[in-house]
Design a protein around this motif. Structure first.
Motif, PDB file in Angstrom:
ATOM      1  N   SER A 173       0.791  -1.236   0.000  1.00  0.00           N
ATOM      2  CA  SER A 173       0.000   0.000   0.000  1.00  0.00           C
ATOM      3  C   SER A 173       0.818   1.278   0.000  1.00  0.00           C
ATOM      4  O   SER A 173       0.490   2.212   0.710  1.00  0.00           O
ATOM      5  N   GLU A 174       1.883   1.319  -0.789  1.00  0.00           N
ATOM      6  CA  GLU A 174       2.619   2.583  -0.848  1.00  0.00           C
ATOM      7  C   GLU A 174       1.906   3.591  -1.737  1.00  0.00           C
ATOM      8  O   GLU A 174       1.999   4.793  -1.528  1.00  0.00           O
ATOM      9  N   CYS A 176      -1.116   5.622  -3.667  1.00  0.00           N
ATOM     10  CA  CYS A 176      -2.467   6.061  -3.390  1.00  0.00           C
ATOM     11  C   CYS A 176      -2.846   7.088  -4.439  1.00  0.00           C
ATOM     12  O   CYS A 176      -2.049   7.465  -5.291  1.00  0.00           O
ATOM     13  N   LEU A 177      -4.099   7.494  -4.379  1.00  0.00           N
ATOM     14  CA  LEU A 177      -4.546   8.605  -5.209  1.00  0.00           C
ATOM     15  C   LEU A 177      -4.572   9.827  -4.333  1.00  0.00           C
ATOM     16  O   LEU A 177      -4.835   9.724  -3.137  1.00  0.00           O
ATOM     17  N   PHE A 189       3.048   8.463  -0.044  1.00  0.00           N
ATOM     18  CA  PHE A 189       3.226   9.317   1.123  1.00  0.00           C
ATOM     19  C   PHE A 189       4.695   9.702   1.163  1.00  0.00           C
ATOM     20  O   PHE A 189       5.564   8.825   1.147  1.00  0.00           O
ATOM     21  N   PRO A 190       5.009  11.013   1.190  1.00  0.00           N
ATOM     22  CA  PRO A 190       6.413  11.393   1.120  1.00  0.00           C
ATOM     23  C   PRO A 190       7.210  10.742   2.248  1.00  0.00           C
ATOM     24  O   PRO A 190       6.795  10.767   3.396  1.00  0.00           O
ATOM     25  N   GLY A 191       8.329  10.132   1.874  1.00  0.00           N
ATOM     26  CA  GLY A 191       9.119   9.422   2.863  1.00  0.00           C
ATOM     27  C   GLY A 191       8.760   7.949   2.957  1.00  0.00           C
ATOM     28  O   GLY A 191       9.442   7.187   3.632  1.00  0.00           O
TER      29      GLY A 191
ATOM     30  N   ARG B 186     -11.762   7.681   0.460  1.00  0.00           N
ATOM     31  CA  ARG B 186     -12.202   8.709  -0.473  1.00  0.00           C
ATOM     32  C   ARG B 186     -13.597   8.329  -0.972  1.00  0.00           C
ATOM     33  O   ARG B 186     -13.905   7.157  -1.136  1.00  0.00           O
ATOM     34  N   ARG B 453      10.722  19.857  -3.501  1.00  0.00           N
ATOM     35  CA  ARG B 453      12.153  19.670  -3.746  1.00  0.00           C
ATOM     36  C   ARG B 453      12.272  18.888  -5.039  1.00  0.00           C
ATOM     37  O   ARG B 453      11.530  17.963  -5.269  1.00  0.00           O
TER      38      ARG B 453
ATOM     39  N   PRO C  11      11.105  12.324   3.482  1.00  0.00           N
ATOM     40  CA  PRO C  11       9.896  12.786   4.185  1.00  0.00           C
ATOM     41  C   PRO C  11       9.646  14.278   3.984  1.00  0.00           C
ATOM     42  O   PRO C  11      10.571  15.047   3.705  1.00  0.00           O
ATOM     43  N   ALA C  12       8.404  14.664   4.129  1.00  0.00           N
ATOM     44  CA  ALA C  12       8.030  16.065   3.983  1.00  0.00           C
ATOM     45  C   ALA C  12       8.604  16.880   5.136  1.00  0.00           C
ATOM     46  O   ALA C  12       8.960  16.340   6.184  1.00  0.00           O
ATOM     47  N   ASP C  15       7.151  16.570   8.594  1.00  0.00           N
ATOM     48  CA  ASP C  15       7.054  15.189   9.054  1.00  0.00           C
ATOM     49  C   ASP C  15       8.279  14.870   9.879  1.00  0.00           C
ATOM     50  O   ASP C  15       9.241  14.266   9.414  1.00  0.00           O
ATOM     51  N   LEU C  43     -11.515   7.534  10.638  1.00  0.00           N
ATOM     52  CA  LEU C  43     -10.534   8.413   9.992  1.00  0.00           C
ATOM     53  C   LEU C  43     -11.053   9.842   9.825  1.00  0.00           C
ATOM     54  O   LEU C  43     -10.354  10.805  10.142  1.00  0.00           O
ATOM     55  N   HIS C  59       1.943  16.187   7.664  1.00  0.00           N
ATOM     56  CA  HIS C  59       2.308  14.827   7.290  1.00  0.00           C
ATOM     57  C   HIS C  59       2.599  13.968   8.520  1.00  0.00           C
ATOM     58  O   HIS C  59       2.294  12.792   8.551  1.00  0.00           O
ATOM     59  N   MET C  62      -0.610  12.915   9.880  1.00  0.00           N
ATOM     60  CA  MET C  62      -1.175  11.822   9.084  1.00  0.00           C
ATOM     61  C   MET C  62      -0.556  10.497   9.496  1.00  0.00           C
ATOM     62  O   MET C  62      -1.237   9.481   9.598  1.00  0.00           O
ATOM     63  N   ARG C  63       0.762  10.513   9.736  1.00  0.00           N
ATOM     64  CA  ARG C  63       1.411   9.263  10.134  1.00  0.00           C
ATOM     65  C   ARG C  63       0.930   8.807  11.496  1.00  0.00           C
ATOM     66  O   ARG C  63       0.726   7.615  11.722  1.00  0.00           O
ATOM     67  N   PRO C  72      -2.073   2.112   6.288  1.00  0.00           N
ATOM     68  CA  PRO C  72      -0.849   2.706   5.745  1.00  0.00           C
ATOM     69  C   PRO C  72      -1.001   4.223   5.635  1.00  0.00           C
ATOM     70  O   PRO C  72      -2.095   4.723   5.357  1.00  0.00           O
ATOM     71  N   PRO C  73       0.079   4.975   5.852  1.00  0.00           N
ATOM     72  CA  PRO C  73       0.002   6.437   5.763  1.00  0.00           C
ATOM     73  C   PRO C  73      -0.526   6.906   4.409  1.00  0.00           C
ATOM     74  O   PRO C  73      -1.220   7.922   4.323  1.00  0.00           O
ATOM     75  N   ALA C  74      -0.208   6.159   3.341  1.00  0.00           N
ATOM     76  CA  ALA C  74      -0.695   6.570   2.026  1.00  0.00           C
ATOM     77  C   ALA C  74      -2.215   6.603   1.988  1.00  0.00           C
ATOM     78  O   ALA C  74      -2.813   7.420   1.290  1.00  0.00           O
ATOM     79  N   GLN C  75      -2.851   5.730   2.747  1.00  0.00           N
ATOM     80  CA  GLN C  75      -4.311   5.716   2.759  1.00  0.00           C
ATOM     81  C   GLN C  75      -4.866   6.960   3.443  1.00  0.00           C
ATOM     82  O   GLN C  75      -5.932   7.459   3.090  1.00  0.00           O
ATOM     83  N   LEU C  77      -3.257   9.884   3.432  1.00  0.00           N
ATOM     84  CA  LEU C  77      -3.027  10.947   2.450  1.00  0.00           C
ATOM     85  C   LEU C  77      -4.113  10.919   1.371  1.00  0.00           C
ATOM     86  O   LEU C  77      -4.655  11.958   0.964  1.00  0.00           O
ATOM     87  N   ASP C  78      -4.430   9.737   0.906  1.00  0.00           N
ATOM     88  CA  ASP C  78      -5.461   9.528  -0.114  1.00  0.00           C
ATOM     89  C   ASP C  78      -6.781  10.157   0.340  1.00  0.00           C
ATOM     90  O   ASP C  78      -7.404  10.945  -0.373  1.00  0.00           O
ATOM     91  N   VAL C  80      -7.344  12.276   2.990  1.00  0.00           N
ATOM     92  CA  VAL C  80      -7.233  13.704   3.350  1.00  0.00           C
ATOM     93  C   VAL C  80      -7.388  14.578   2.101  1.00  0.00           C
ATOM     94  O   VAL C  80      -8.117  15.570   2.107  1.00  0.00           O
TER      95      VAL C  80
END
Lengths: 541, 459, 199
Positions: A173-174, A176-177, A189-191, B186, B453, C11-12, C15, C43, C59, C62-63, C72-75, C77-78, C80
């Motif tokens: 799950s890295e 995403c949209l 997700f950055p990082g 979403r 960046r 990382p941002a 973050d 969430l 960020h 979010m983590r 997962p953090p990507a979820q 972000l998705d 948000v």
């Protein structure tokens, strides 16, 4: 089995599949982006829409329904009648293809995907020539989303295949949209970059030039590439792969559909783990060591020379004084040719399987899945053919010894001539026990790829070619025998192992693995019928 | 309006009716008591079916029929209350719940009991802050009084009800988009089947009903299906909350039997009271933006579930009328409309994602005085290509985009062409040429990320 | 040939190593778990709470949320970024939201939006240098009968005329609600009324 009618043609299809899959399997070229048989159905690209006959609510007579239906989302059922060959369907395809180009940068000249891009192909086949967009296009930044992969968002068709892959197959799950509507993008997700052992597959399943493999970026135009069907050597799973090459240079490995073995996927270890074939110091010519001096010999004089040297040992010390260690990196045919050759000279020669290394633990995907739910497994045995070599040794009959036994006998002087096959592209080969045993020998024949402590001790040194330069079969962890083609020629001077072993065994002409398998089948039933994965339907991707 | 007594808005203006005590003194919660203590769930479903109540959220699906799709052998059922009212011109749910929160809660209890739901979520749009506090306090009070929770009225029936706040996404008003959003994702509408009735929120059978629909239930239980069916027009039974906005004298929310004409709604003394500032009506968007548009000649359109179809509209919608005066520039109305859908498209289906974005740019350019006649044809063509009704998309949002945009162009083509004709010669060509090498500045959904960046790839 | 690409591997900036959510905020988020059959459903509530407590959804936040909800953090972000209500960078103490949809447009929203920008000296999605105000426009706020309308934090102002804007924005109580509030979705406030978002 259900029977459905597509464009007036009766199609017998497997139960439980959808109409799109049935149509692709029957050879229809139905455009699609979001659908992939290895991923969940989202029905969002709306390219595979079809017309479907539905019972008229009044008369119950089947009528073409006024609205189009996604074929990826419609299960097959007996008697279902659909059509793709209609103006309505084509009009939809034209319009979807026009939409995809509204914001697309049309930078095909510098796109790595050009030539194998489904945006190009579908625009050509189902789209229209002229653009009606006069308004400015969106411009999204390119994103460095992982150590090996680059995202070029402007080319994306938002099919979400990559996102679903990391959710459903790798389980990592890295991807995403982010955002929504016409601003939606793929992101990480950055990082937390895209960095998992299966990540390279997202580049394969991207139907357009949006996800790019950095190691292939700007390296080659794909229309120059030729493809060979091979088997991965990275572990004992035995994934089917394609080897894309041009002018004897390998550019990339990709998965080849192999249901039940690797399905549509391969791991990055297999995909990228072939750099060793480009090592500058590869052993490329046969060498004979006389009085501490190594000298090249001619391939044509080699068989006689080897034969004489082995016969000499047999005459002096008897038929059990010759032994061979067969590497799990060999193909079955090569092991068989070598075994039969040695046994011809020394009928009692013991054969042993070479060392088997173990790398880490079994890796199961999706990560964290319950036992039995695995979609992909990377196995800890980093060799393609342990079982095949063992099967050949067993099939040849005679004495099969284990490695320690052979080394013990060599150290004790009972074995005087040893044929060692290496070909392990790893620094921990060979080990001290083998090197120590080698000291005592009258004759040490070594087949290996890279020079090292063992090859320096060899009396006769033969090049071991990389598997991409050979043909043969590997038997995977489950006993499945799978042939692989030769993709590229070995480095100049070198001959593929099968070829010189074929000549050594006294055969004339070209080595052909299939011919050898026929010969093998007498003692090894089934070797003439290896498993060849089915072809993927032509228009599936 | 003579002879009609408000049903849904009967408590508007009653001091303290947001409290349980006053609500009960006005007959609130009596219907819920009757339903739970004297009726079986199936009897309620049958009663609602006979009342002819159709969903007030826009699609007009018969509520009793919707409930009957739930599988018979279900264990846990979820009731989602669609309070994501985001359709431009629509605020009837907000108005109703602000004035009479207990009526909404009572409707929820009845619907949950009828569908044997054990969980109810009020999906409330984020922008309704004040209403959230009103509703949450009413809910707390109702919980304390035993109207929610375990063993309601000693019947053994248990219902947990929670307010789930949305976060600013129009598509979450689509029932499966709402469910996805409820699950913390979403709000991408789901493909159907499976329908929510079979597999909805958290994999459970789920019913999604609009607030106004649920607010009709107490009256149906109390006064019977026949009484309810006697209000309105055939096929469009019951009272309806109409809202009016735009330059009228009395914009607001009004209750009337279904079948009110647009003219009555705008000009009636009990309703909006005519146009403000001496304007004339140029056009009316009669049911929330998505249904389409009526010209000043079409004001006799009756706002029920059937007559609107005679005027080429998508449907009754939410009956939220936006009145457009004769001082409005239809190019700006068009651009505003197109922008809304481009902003709110979820991005899943290609036609909707790309089509709305493209049309918004075209309409923006037309509004900037750089239109072409060909753009009008193109917009109509693009509208014809999108939507669930033609099979081109997963949800109805693109239908809702196509109707108003296409009808604005079709019904006001003369005015738009005239405006395009007045543009200085060559202006459009210059405008396009000046922007082609540049790129479209993406409208921001939310404040963007930190400055980027950059690095070179391959390194 | 090479391209410039945005670095998403590191990382941002917002973050950091240390968690930003205090235990009180975490506890508040956990209190939503029993409301749903699945933890992930908390969430949206979590994001509301965090936005209120921290000011925006960084960020790192979010983590922290991802860890709390086991996703997962990507979820995060998705989700948000799908919703326009959430801010992923700092915003002003008061967020002014102007409705730009049709009803408000027809009753004069454009002039009001211009007046707000002029008064605050900022554009859309911008924040005043003193951090007092951020300004955005949004699609329909559901208060069409009161158009043109402005939302200042939780408080809706209807029938706003351009000339009202300076007085409205200068009024310190312009975001105060007249109704009793529920603190269900609020961040955690300390005794002084200051947010105790940060750990």
């Amino acid at each position: 089995m259900a029977t459905i009618i597509i464009d007036g043609r009766e199609i017998r299809c497997r139960d439980g599949i959808n109409v799109l899959q049935a149509a692709l399997e029957a050879g229809f070229d139905v455009p699609h982006y979001c659908y992939h048989p290895g991923l969940s159905v989202v029905a969002s690209c709306r390219l595979c829409l079809m017309e479907m006959k539905m019972p008229d609510p009044r008369t119950n007579e089947p009528q073409w329904s006024p609205r189009l239906v996604p074929s990826c989302q419609t299960p097959v059922r007996d008697g279902l009648e659909v059509r793709f060959d209609s103006e309505k369907v084509r009009a939809n395809q034209r319009s979807v293809m026009e939409y995809y180009l509204v914001n697309h940068p049309l930078d095909c000249p510098v796109c790595d995907k050009a030539g194998e891009c489904y945006l190009q192909d579908y625009s050509y086949r189902f789209g229209q020539a002229a653009s009606r967009v006069v308004d400015p296009k969106h411009k999204n930044p390119k994103k460095d989303i992982g150590p090996r992969t680059l995202l070029y968002q402007d080319r994306c068709v938002l099919c979400s295949r990559c996102v679903r892959f990391t959710q459903e197959v790798s389980g990592t799950s890295e991807l995403c949209l982010v955002d929504r509507g016409h601003r939606a993008e793929i992101d990480v997700f950055p990082g937390r970059p895209l960095d998992n052992p299966l990540q390279g597959n997202v580049v394969d399943i991207c139907p357009v030039g949006s996800l790019l493999d950095k190691s292939f970026l700007f390296k080659q135009r794909v229309w120059y590439l030729r493809t060979a069907a091979s088997i991965c050597r990275g572990c004992s799973t035995g994934c089917a792969i394609r080897v894309d090459h041009h002018e004897d240079r390998v550019y990339r490995l990709r998965p080849r559909w192999n249901p039940g073995v690797n399905d549509w996927w391969i791991c990055d270890r297999g995909r990228f783990g072939w750099d060793f074939i480009r090592a500058p110091d590869r052993i490329v010519s046969p060498q004979i060591c006389r009085g501490g001096e190594a000298g090249r010999v001619d391939w044509s004089s080699l068989p006689t020379m080897i034969r004489l040297r082995i016969e000499q040992v047999v005459r002096r010390h008897g038929p059990t004084s010759v032994a061979a260690i067969l590497s799990p990196e060999m193909a079955c045919e090569e092991a068989w040719l070598l075994g039969t050759f040695l046994r011809g000279l020394a009928p009692g020669a013991p054969l042993a399987r070479g060392p088997v290394f173990v790398e880490g633990q079994e890796e199961r995907f999706p990560v964290g899945c319950a036992p039995g739910q695995e979609r992909f497994i990377i196995r800890p045995e980093p060799h393609p053919n342990r079982r095949g070599v063992e099967a050949v040794i067993e099939g040849l009959g005679g004495e099969s010894a284990d490695l320690e036994e052979i080394l013990g006998r060599a150290a004790g002087g009972a074995i005087r001539a040893l044929w060692v096959v290496g070909g392990y592209p790893r620094p921990d080969w060979p080990d001290q026990a083998l090197l120590a045993a080698a000291e005592k020998l009258e004759l040490l024949v070594v087949q290996d790829m890279l020079p090292g402590a063992l090859t320096r001790r060899a009396h006769i040194l033969l090049p071991f070619c990389a598997w991409l330069e050979r043909e043969g079969t590997f038997m995977n962890h489950a006993g499945l025998l799978q042939p692989f083609e030769q993709a590229v020629q070995p480095p100049e001077e070198a001959l593929p192992d099968g070829q010189y072993l074929w000549a050594l065994a006294g055969h004339a002409g070209l080595y052909r693995a299939a011919r050898v398998r026929e010969m093998m089948a007498a003692g090894l039933p089934g070797f003439d019928r290896p498993h060849v994965p089915p072809e993927e339907p032509e228009h599936a991707h | 309006m003579s002879g009609f007594e408000p049903v849904l808005l009967r408590n508007v203006g009653v001091e303290g009716v947001r409290t349980l005590k006053v609500s009960e003194s006005r007959g609130g919660w009596a219907a819920a008591r009757k339903a739970l203590t004297t009726m079986t769930p199936d009897e309620i479903v049958e009663e609602v079916r006979r009342s002819g109540l159709r969903g007030r959220g826009g699609a007009g699906f018969p509520t009793g029929v919707k409930w009957s799709f739930l599988p018979k052998d279900r264990k846990h059922t979820v009731l989602c209350v669609n309070f994501d009212e985001s359709e431009p011109g629509t605020f009837n749910n907000r108005y109703l719940a602000e004035h009479d929160p207990h009526l909404v809660l009572e409707g929820i209890l009845i619907a949950a009991y009828a569908t044997r739901a054990d969980l109810a979520y009020i999906y409330l749009r984020a922008e309704y802050h004040e209403l959230f506090h009103i509703l949450q306090r009413a809910l707390d009070e109702a919980y304390a009084a035993g109207w929610f929770g375990a063993d309601i009225l000693g019947t053994g029936y248990r219902l947990e009800c929670h307010i789930h706040r949305g976060a600013g996404a129009y598509v979450c008003g689509e029932e499966t988009g709402l469910i996805e959003s409820l699950e913390g994702k979403r709000g991408w509408p789901r493909i159907k089947p499976p329908y929510p009735a079979v597999r909805g929120a958290f994999g459970r059978p789920t019913v999604v009903n609009n607030v106004e629909t649920l607010a009709c239930l107490p009256a149906i239980i109390e006064r019977g299906a026949e009484w309810f069916a006697s209000i309105g027009t055939p096929g469009s039974t019951g009272p309806k909350l109409y809202t009016v906005s735009g330059p009228v004298n009395r914009p607001g929310c009004f209750e009337a039997p279904l079948g009110l004409t647009v003219r009555e709604l705008i000009e009636g003394d009990d309703f909006a009271g005519g146009m403000a500032g001496g304007r004339k009506v140029k056009a009316v968007i009669p049911g929330g933006l998505s249904v389409g548009i009526l010209t000043a000649d079409e004001l006799d359109c009756r706002l029920d579930f059937t007559d609107v179809l005679n005027y080429g509209l998508l449907g009754l919608g939410t009956a939220g009328a936006i009145v457009i005066g004769d001082d409005a520039d239809m190019r700006k109305v068009l651009a505003n409309t197109a922008r809304f859908y481009a902003h709110e498209s979820c991005g899943q289906c290609t036609h909707c994602r790309e089509g709305t974005g493209w049309m918004a740019r075209i309409a923006e350019r037309i509004a900037a005085g750089a239109g072409r006649i060909a753009d009008l044809d193109l917009i109509v063509e693009l509208c014809g290509r999108m939507g669930m009704m033609s099979g081109m998309s997963i949800c109805g949002l693109p239908d809702g985009a196509a109707y108003p945009i296409r009808l604005i162009v079709e019904k006001f083509r003369g005015e738009l062409e005239e405006a395009i004709g007045r543009q200085p010669p060559g202006y459009t060509e210059r405008y396009i040429r000046d922007r082609i090498p540049s790129v479209y500045a993406l409208p921001v959904l939310q404040a963007g990320a930190a400055p980027a960046r950059e690095r070179a790839v391959p390194a | 040939m090479a391209w410039k690409a945005i670095d998403r591997i590191t990382p941002a900036d917002d973050d950091g190593d240390a968690p930003v959510l205090s235990e009180a905020v975490r506890e508040k988020i956990r209190s939503f778990f029993p409301r749903y059959p699945e933890k992930r459903a908390a969430l949206l509530p979590a994001l509301h709470i965090v936005q209120d407590a921290v000011g925006y959804v960084s960020h790192r936040a979010m983590r922290d949320i991802a860890e709390l909800l086991d996703i997962p953090p990507a979820q995060v972000l998705d989700t948000v970024t799908f919703y326009s209500h959430f801010w992923t960078r700092p915003r002003g103490r008061k967020v002014v939201v102007a409705c730009r949809s049709l009803s408000c447009h027809l009753t004069g929203a454009e002039a009001v939006i211009e007046a707000v920008k002029r008064h605050l000296g900022i554009g859309e999605h911008e924040t005043t240098p003193d951090g007092a105000f951020s300004f955005v426009t949004e699609e329909c706020l559901g208060a069409c009968e009161q158009g043109p309308c402005l939302l200042i934090n939780e408080r809706l102002h209807g029938r706003v005329r351009p000339e009202d804007v300076p007085r409205l924005l200068n009024d310190p109580d312009n975001d105060r609600l007249d109704v009793p509030r529920s603190d269900l979705y609020d961040g955690i406030r300390g005794p002084t009324g200051e947010m105790e978002g940060r750990a």
